[in-house]
Scaffold this motif. Structure first.
Motif, PDB file in Angstrom:
ATOM      1  N   ASN A  56      45.639  80.385  32.350  1.00 17.72           N
ATOM      2  CA  ASN A  56      47.006  80.121  31.894  1.00 17.72           C
ATOM      3  C   ASN A  56      47.282  80.937  30.630  1.00 17.72           C
ATOM      4  N   GLY A  57      48.491  80.812  30.102  1.00 17.27           N
ATOM      5  CA  GLY A  57      48.888  81.586  28.932  1.00 17.27           C
ATOM      6  C   GLY A  57      48.009  81.372  27.720  1.00 17.27           C
ATOM      7  N   MET A  58      47.573  80.138  27.480  1.00 16.95           N
ATOM      8  CA  MET A  58      46.725  79.855  26.313  1.00 16.95           C
ATOM      9  C   MET A  58      45.308  80.399  26.510  1.00 16.95           C
ATOM     10  N   ASP A  59      44.822  80.387  27.760  1.00 20.76           N
ATOM     11  CA  ASP A  59      43.517  80.997  28.029  1.00 20.76           C
ATOM     12  C   ASP A  59      43.570  82.501  27.759  1.00 20.76           C
ATOM     13  N   ASP A  60      44.673  83.116  28.179  1.00 23.74           N
ATOM     14  CA  ASP A  60      44.852  84.548  27.922  1.00 23.74           C
ATOM     15  C   ASP A  60      44.925  84.816  26.421  1.00 23.74           C
ATOM     16  N   LEU A  61      45.663  83.978  25.702  1.00 22.96           N
ATOM     17  CA  LEU A  61      45.769  84.141  24.253  1.00 22.96           C
ATOM     18  C   LEU A  61      44.401  83.974  23.598  1.00 22.96           C
ATOM     19  N   LEU A  62      43.656  82.990  24.034  1.00 27.91           N
ATOM     20  CA  LEU A  62      42.320  82.743  23.486  1.00 27.91           C
ATOM     21  C   LEU A  62      41.431  83.975  23.668  1.00 27.91           C
ATOM     22  N   GLU A  63      41.426  84.522  24.849  1.00 30.36           N
ATOM     23  CA  GLU A  63      40.612  85.705  25.141  1.00 30.36           C
ATOM     24  C   GLU A  63      41.091  86.911  24.336  1.00 30.36           C
ATOM     25  N   TRP A  64      42.398  87.130  24.280  1.00 34.32           N
ATOM     26  CA  TRP A  64      42.965  88.270  23.557  1.00 34.32           C
ATOM     27  C   TRP A  64      42.685  88.149  22.057  1.00 34.32           C
ATOM     28  N   LEU A  65      42.865  86.951  21.502  1.00 32.64           N
ATOM     29  CA  LEU A  65      42.643  86.745  20.074  1.00 32.64           C
ATOM     30  C   LEU A  65      41.178  86.960  19.711  1.00 32.64           C
ATOM     31  N   ARG A  66      40.279  86.478  20.531  1.00 34.65           N
ATOM     32  CA  ARG A  66      38.849  86.737  20.294  1.00 34.65           C
ATOM     33  C   ARG A  66      38.577  88.236  20.207  1.00 34.65           C
ATOM     34  N   ALA A  67      39.161  88.991  21.117  1.00 41.16           N
ATOM     35  CA  ALA A  67      38.957  90.445  21.137  1.00 41.16           C
ATOM     36  C   ALA A  67      39.485  91.096  19.858  1.00 41.16           C
ATOM     37  N   GLN A  68      40.648  90.631  19.369  1.00 42.59           N
ATOM     38  CA  GLN A  68      41.211  91.190  18.136  1.00 42.59           C
ATOM     39  C   GLN A  68      40.314  90.889  16.945  1.00 42.59           C
ATOM     40  N   LEU A  69      39.841  89.661  16.872  1.00 42.29           N
ATOM     41  CA  LEU A  69      38.983  89.262  15.752  1.00 42.29           C
ATOM     42  C   LEU A  69      37.643  89.994  15.800  1.00 42.29           C
ATOM     43  N   GLU A  70      37.102  90.165  16.989  1.00 41.72           N
ATOM     44  CA  GLU A  70      35.840  90.894  17.123  1.00 41.72           C
ATOM     45  C   GLU A  70      36.014  92.348  16.700  1.00 41.72           C
ATOM     46  N   GLN A  71      37.135  92.958  17.050  1.00 39.43           N
ATOM     47  CA  GLN A  71      37.406  94.335  16.644  1.00 39.43           C
ATOM     48  C   GLN A  71      37.505  94.426  15.121  1.00 39.43           C
ATOM     49  N   GLU A  72      38.237  93.500  14.521  1.00 41.98           N
ATOM     50  CA  GLU A  72      38.387  93.497  13.073  1.00 41.98           C
ATOM     51  C   GLU A  72      37.040  93.240  12.390  1.00 41.98           C
ATOM     52  N   LEU A  73      36.228  92.386  12.979  1.00 42.34           N
ATOM     53  CA  LEU A  73      34.899  92.104  12.452  1.00 42.34           C
ATOM     54  C   LEU A  73      34.044  93.371  12.448  1.00 42.34           C
ATOM     55  N   GLN A  74      34.061  94.106  13.539  1.00 40.48           N
ATOM     56  CA  GLN A  74      33.286  95.340  13.627  1.00 40.48           C
ATOM     57  C   GLN A  74      33.766  96.363  12.611  1.00 40.48           C
ATOM     58  N   GLU A  75      35.095  96.484  12.436  1.00 41.90           N
ATOM     59  CA  GLU A  75      35.643  97.445  11.482  1.00 41.90           C
ATOM     60  C   GLU A  75      35.263  97.083  10.045  1.00 41.90           C
ATOM     61  N   ALA A  76      35.362  95.814   9.693  1.00 40.89           N
ATOM     62  CA  ALA A  76      35.014  95.381   8.334  1.00 40.89           C
ATOM     63  C   ALA A  76      33.525  95.555   8.087  1.00 40.89           C
ATOM     64  N   PHE A  77      32.715  95.224   9.076  1.00 42.70           N
ATOM     65  CA  PHE A  77      31.270  95.386   8.928  1.00 42.70           C
ATOM     66  C   PHE A  77      30.910  96.858   8.742  1.00 42.70           C
ATOM     67  N   ALA A  78      31.531  97.715   9.551  1.00 47.31           N
ATOM     68  CA  ALA A  78      31.257  99.150   9.443  1.00 47.31           C
ATOM     69  C   ALA A  78      31.666  99.681   8.072  1.00 47.31           C
ATOM     70  N   ALA A  79      32.799  99.234   7.550  1.00 44.75           N
ATOM     71  CA  ALA A  79      33.257  99.686   6.232  1.00 44.75           C
ATOM     72  C   ALA A  79      32.277  99.259   5.156  1.00 44.75           C
ATOM     73  N   GLY A  80      31.829  98.029   5.204  1.00 43.96           N
ATOM     74  CA  GLY A  80      30.869  97.546   4.214  1.00 43.96           C
ATOM     75  C   GLY A  80      29.522  98.202   4.358  1.00 43.96           C
ATOM     76  N   ALA A  81      29.049  98.369   5.588  1.00 36.87           N
ATOM     77  CA  ALA A  81      27.742  98.971   5.817  1.00 36.87           C
ATOM     78  C   ALA A  81      27.730 100.427   5.375  1.00 36.87           C
ATOM     79  N   THR A  82      28.859 101.121   5.577  1.00 35.03           N
ATOM     80  CA  THR A  82      28.956 102.513   5.153  1.00 35.03           C
ATOM     81  C   THR A  82      28.817 102.613   3.646  1.00 35.03           C
ATOM     82  N   LEU A  83      29.498 101.742   2.922  1.00 39.55           N
ATOM     83  CA  LEU A  83      29.461 101.795   1.467  1.00 39.55           C
ATOM     84  C   LEU A  83      28.119 101.341   0.909  1.00 39.55           C
ATOM     85  N   ARG A  84      27.458 100.401   1.585  1.00 39.89           N
ATOM     86  CA  ARG A  84      26.189  99.910   1.035  1.00 39.89           C
ATOM     87  C   ARG A  84      25.001 100.606   1.678  1.00 39.89           C
TER      88      ARG A  84
END
Length: 139
Positions: A2-30
Motif C-alpha cells: 500500500n501507499g505507506m509501505d511504499d513510503l516506508l521503503e522509499w524513506l529507508r532508501a533516502q536515509l540510507e543514501q544520506e547515511l552513506q554520504e555523511a559517513f563518506a564525508a567524515g571518513a574522508t576527513l578523518r
C-alpha cells in the motif's frame, strides 16, 4: 504494497543514501579512522579539530574572510551552519530517524500503527525533491 509501505521503503532508501554520504564525508576527513572530529566556526572559516595539517594546525574547510571585508557576515553564517552540521552529527540524526522508521515498521508487523503514519510523512518532507517522492505522501 500500500501507499505507506511504499513510503516506508522509499524513506529507508533516502536515509540510507544520506547515511552513506555523511559517513563518506567524515571518513574522508578523518582518513578512514575512528577519530571523532570537532568542527567549529572560527571567523568565517570552519576548523576541523581531531586532525592536523603538516604544520600542526587544524585544517580549514572554508576560506577565511577578514571581518572588515564585504561579505564577511554571509561567510560567517555559512561557517556556523557547516560547523553545526558536521558528518558526525548528521550520522546521529540519521540514526535517530532510522530508529523511528524501524519502530513504525515494527508496529506495521503487529498490525497496529496507532495512526502514526503522519510521522513517516513528516520525516519524508526534506526529501520531497528527490525522485520517487509522491505528492500523496505530503502531510
Amino acid at each position: 504494497m500500500n501507499g505507506m509501505d511504499d513510503l516506508l521503503e522509499w524513506l529507508r532508501a533516502q536515509l540510507e543514501q544520506e547515511l552513506q554520504e555523511a559517513f563518506a564525508a567524515g571518513a574522508t576527513l578523518r582518513g578512514g579512522g575512528g577519530t571523532t572530529l570537532d568542527w567549529r566556526a572560527a571567523g568565517s572559516a570552519v576548523l576541523v579539530d581531531g586532525m592536523r595539517s603538516p604544520l600542526g594546525e587544524p585544517p580549514i574547510v572554508r576560506a577565511r574572510f577578514m571581518e572588515d571585508m564585504p561579505g564577511y557576515e554571509v561567510e560567517r553564517a555559512r561557517a556556523l551552519r557547516i560547523a553545526a552540521h558536521d558528518p558526525d552529527r548528521v550520522l546521529c540524526e540519521i540514526d535517530a530517524k532510522l530508529k523511528i522508521v524501524e519502530r513504525y515498521a515494527g508496529l506495521c508487523e503487529h498490525g497496529d500503527t496507532g495512526n502514526t503514519a503522519w510521522v513517516l510523512q513528516v520525516l519524508a518532507l526534506p526529501y520531497a525533491d528527490r525522485p520517487g517522492y509522491r505528492e500523496e505522501w505530503r502531510p
